[in-house]
Design a protein around this motif. Structure first.
Motif, PDB file in Angstrom:
ATOM      1  N   ALA A   6       0.547  -1.563   0.207  1.00  0.00           N
ATOM      2  CA  ALA A   6      -0.529  -0.333   0.318  1.00  0.00           C
ATOM      3  C   ALA A   6       0.662   1.074  -0.229  1.00  0.00           C
ATOM      4  O   ALA A   6       0.466   2.370  -0.976  1.00  0.00           O
ATOM      5  CB  ALA A   6      -0.244  -0.234   0.890  1.00  0.00           C
ATOM      6  N   VAL A  10       0.957   4.443  -3.174  1.00  0.00           N
ATOM      7  CA  VAL A  10       0.742   5.461  -2.133  1.00  0.00           C
ATOM      8  C   VAL A  10       1.848   6.232  -3.010  1.00  0.00           C
ATOM      9  O   VAL A  10       1.410   7.217  -3.957  1.00  0.00           O
ATOM     10  CB  VAL A  10       0.327   5.471  -1.002  1.00  0.00           C
ATOM     11  CG1 VAL A  10       0.239   7.148  -0.973  1.00  0.00           C
ATOM     12  CG2 VAL A  10      -1.295   5.119  -0.713  1.00  0.00           C
ATOM     13  N   TYR A  22      -8.709  10.683  -1.694  1.00  0.00           N
ATOM     14  CA  TYR A  22     -10.129   9.955  -2.398  1.00  0.00           C
ATOM     15  C   TYR A  22      -8.777   9.990  -3.949  1.00  0.00           C
ATOM     16  O   TYR A  22      -9.624   9.422  -4.531  1.00  0.00           O
ATOM     17  CB  TYR A  22     -11.344  10.414  -2.818  1.00  0.00           C
ATOM     18  CG  TYR A  22     -12.236   9.959  -3.749  1.00  0.00           C
ATOM     19  CD1 TYR A  22     -13.068   8.532  -3.277  1.00  0.00           C
ATOM     20  CD2 TYR A  22     -12.557  10.155  -4.699  1.00  0.00           C
ATOM     21  CE1 TYR A  22     -13.844   8.436  -4.080  1.00  0.00           C
ATOM     22  CE2 TYR A  22     -13.126   9.806  -6.270  1.00  0.00           C
ATOM     23  CZ  TYR A  22     -13.636   9.045  -5.040  1.00  0.00           C
ATOM     24  OH  TYR A  22     -14.277   7.816  -6.360  1.00  0.00           O
ATOM     25  N   ASN A  25      -6.614   6.817  -4.019  1.00  0.00           N
ATOM     26  CA  ASN A  25      -6.808   5.471  -4.328  1.00  0.00           C
ATOM     27  C   ASN A  25      -7.806   6.074  -5.460  1.00  0.00           C
ATOM     28  O   ASN A  25      -7.651   4.153  -6.490  1.00  0.00           O
ATOM     29  CB  ASN A  25      -8.249   5.593  -3.101  1.00  0.00           C
ATOM     30  CG  ASN A  25      -8.068   3.949  -3.395  1.00  0.00           C
ATOM     31  OD1 ASN A  25      -7.741   3.229  -3.532  1.00  0.00           O
ATOM     32  ND2 ASN A  25      -8.952   3.696  -2.164  1.00  0.00           N
ATOM     33  N   THR A  26      -8.243   6.753  -6.208  1.00  0.00           N
ATOM     34  CA  THR A  26      -8.823   6.890  -7.886  1.00  0.00           C
ATOM     35  C   THR A  26      -7.470   6.067  -9.050  1.00  0.00           C
ATOM     36  O   THR A  26      -6.985   5.568  -9.693  1.00  0.00           O
ATOM     37  CB  THR A  26      -8.709   7.671  -7.910  1.00  0.00           C
ATOM     38  OG1 THR A  26     -10.587   8.174  -7.731  1.00  0.00           O
ATOM     39  CG2 THR A  26      -9.802   8.147  -9.480  1.00  0.00           C
ATOM     40  N   ILE A  28      -3.990   5.398  -7.708  1.00  0.00           N
ATOM     41  CA  ILE A  28      -3.854   3.268  -8.074  1.00  0.00           C
ATOM     42  C   ILE A  28      -5.102   2.325  -8.237  1.00  0.00           C
ATOM     43  O   ILE A  28      -4.450   1.624  -8.896  1.00  0.00           O
ATOM     44  CB  ILE A  28      -4.125   3.616  -5.753  1.00  0.00           C
ATOM     45  CG1 ILE A  28      -3.099   4.110  -5.280  1.00  0.00           C
ATOM     46  CG2 ILE A  28      -4.012   1.832  -5.571  1.00  0.00           C
ATOM     47  CD1 ILE A  28      -2.808   3.731  -3.634  1.00  0.00           C
ATOM     48  N   GLU A  29      -5.939   2.920  -8.296  1.00  0.00           N
ATOM     49  CA  GLU A  29      -6.764   2.346  -8.913  1.00  0.00           C
ATOM     50  C   GLU A  29      -6.765   2.324 -10.470  1.00  0.00           C
ATOM     51  O   GLU A  29      -6.798   1.383 -10.850  1.00  0.00           O
ATOM     52  CB  GLU A  29      -8.338   2.343  -9.306  1.00  0.00           C
ATOM     53  CG  GLU A  29      -9.579   1.696  -9.349  1.00  0.00           C
ATOM     54  CD  GLU A  29     -11.364   1.699  -9.294  1.00  0.00           C
ATOM     55  OE1 GLU A  29     -11.916   1.172  -9.334  1.00  0.00           O
ATOM     56  OE2 GLU A  29     -11.783   2.633  -8.869  1.00  0.00           O
ATOM     57  N   ARG A  35      -9.585  -0.664  -5.624  1.00  0.00           N
ATOM     58  CA  ARG A  35      -8.757   0.095  -4.832  1.00  0.00           C
ATOM     59  C   ARG A  35      -7.885  -0.349  -3.597  1.00  0.00           C
ATOM     60  O   ARG A  35      -8.453  -1.666  -3.173  1.00  0.00           O
ATOM     61  CB  ARG A  35      -9.976   1.042  -4.444  1.00  0.00           C
ATOM     62  CG  ARG A  35     -10.774   2.113  -5.947  1.00  0.00           C
ATOM     63  CD  ARG A  35     -12.093   2.632  -5.312  1.00  0.00           C
ATOM     64  NE  ARG A  35     -11.960   3.406  -4.963  1.00  0.00           N
ATOM     65  CZ  ARG A  35     -11.916   4.791  -4.934  1.00  0.00           C
ATOM     66  NH1 ARG A  35     -11.658   5.017  -6.758  1.00  0.00           N
ATOM     67  NH2 ARG A  35     -11.451   6.185  -4.908  1.00  0.00           N
ATOM     68  N   LEU A  36      -7.633   0.421  -2.225  1.00  0.00           N
ATOM     69  CA  LEU A  36      -7.356  -0.076  -1.134  1.00  0.00           C
ATOM     70  C   LEU A  36      -8.172   0.492  -0.258  1.00  0.00           C
ATOM     71  O   LEU A  36      -9.173   0.969  -0.992  1.00  0.00           O
ATOM     72  CB  LEU A  36      -6.033   0.973  -0.559  1.00  0.00           C
ATOM     73  CG  LEU A  36      -5.168   1.065  -1.386  1.00  0.00           C
ATOM     74  CD1 LEU A  36      -4.130   1.490  -0.862  1.00  0.00           C
ATOM     75  CD2 LEU A  36      -4.312  -0.317  -0.986  1.00  0.00           C
ATOM     76  N   LEU A  41      -5.350   2.737   3.387  1.00  0.00           N
ATOM     77  CA  LEU A  41      -5.190   3.590   2.714  1.00  0.00           C
ATOM     78  C   LEU A  41      -5.253   5.168   3.243  1.00  0.00           C
ATOM     79  O   LEU A  41      -3.951   5.396   3.623  1.00  0.00           O
ATOM     80  CB  LEU A  41      -5.998   3.837   1.428  1.00  0.00           C
ATOM     81  CG  LEU A  41      -5.968   5.415   0.615  1.00  0.00           C
ATOM     82  CD1 LEU A  41      -4.981   5.896   0.184  1.00  0.00           C
ATOM     83  CD2 LEU A  41      -7.442   6.507   0.689  1.00  0.00           C
TER      84      LEU A  41
END
Length: 102
Positions: A6, A10, A22, A25-26, A28-29, A35-36, A41
């Motif tokens: 993770a 990040v 947010y 995470n987007t 990362i996706e 997503r985490l 996250l």
């Protein structure tokens, strides 16, 4: 299912510039297709900040989940070193499998 660190995800998400949770995470996706969870996250964000690898960006008055963060110069160096190490391991593994890198 692939396991990803993770904190490394990040740091990768923040390589292009500051983001809030947010948006991290987007990013990362987009990078890995998943997503985490919130604990993963925000736990990673907290650990990275404690290690001084990320820091708050300009909007200090924002709520914690809306507060943008950015890589520190040390965070950028750590990310580069980690990615180079991962690339070296991947190249060696692919060579052992006699597979051309993608």
């Amino acid at each position: 299912m692939q396991a990803y660190d993770a904190q490394t995800l990040v740091l990768c998400a923040l390589a292009d510039g500051p983001l809030h949770g947010y948006a991290v995470n987007t990013a990362i996706e987009r990078l890995v297709g998943t997503r985490l969870g919130p604990g993963s996250l925000y736990g990673a964000l907290s650990r990275l900040e404690a290690k001084q690898l990320i820091e708050p960006a300009d909007d200090a008055g924002a709520q914690p989940r809306q507060r943008p963060v950015r890589l520190t110069p040390t965070g950028r160096q750590v990310l580069e070193r980690e990615l180079r190490s991962m690339a070296k391991v991947a190249a060696a593994g692919l060579a052992s499998l006699k597979v051309n890198p993608a």
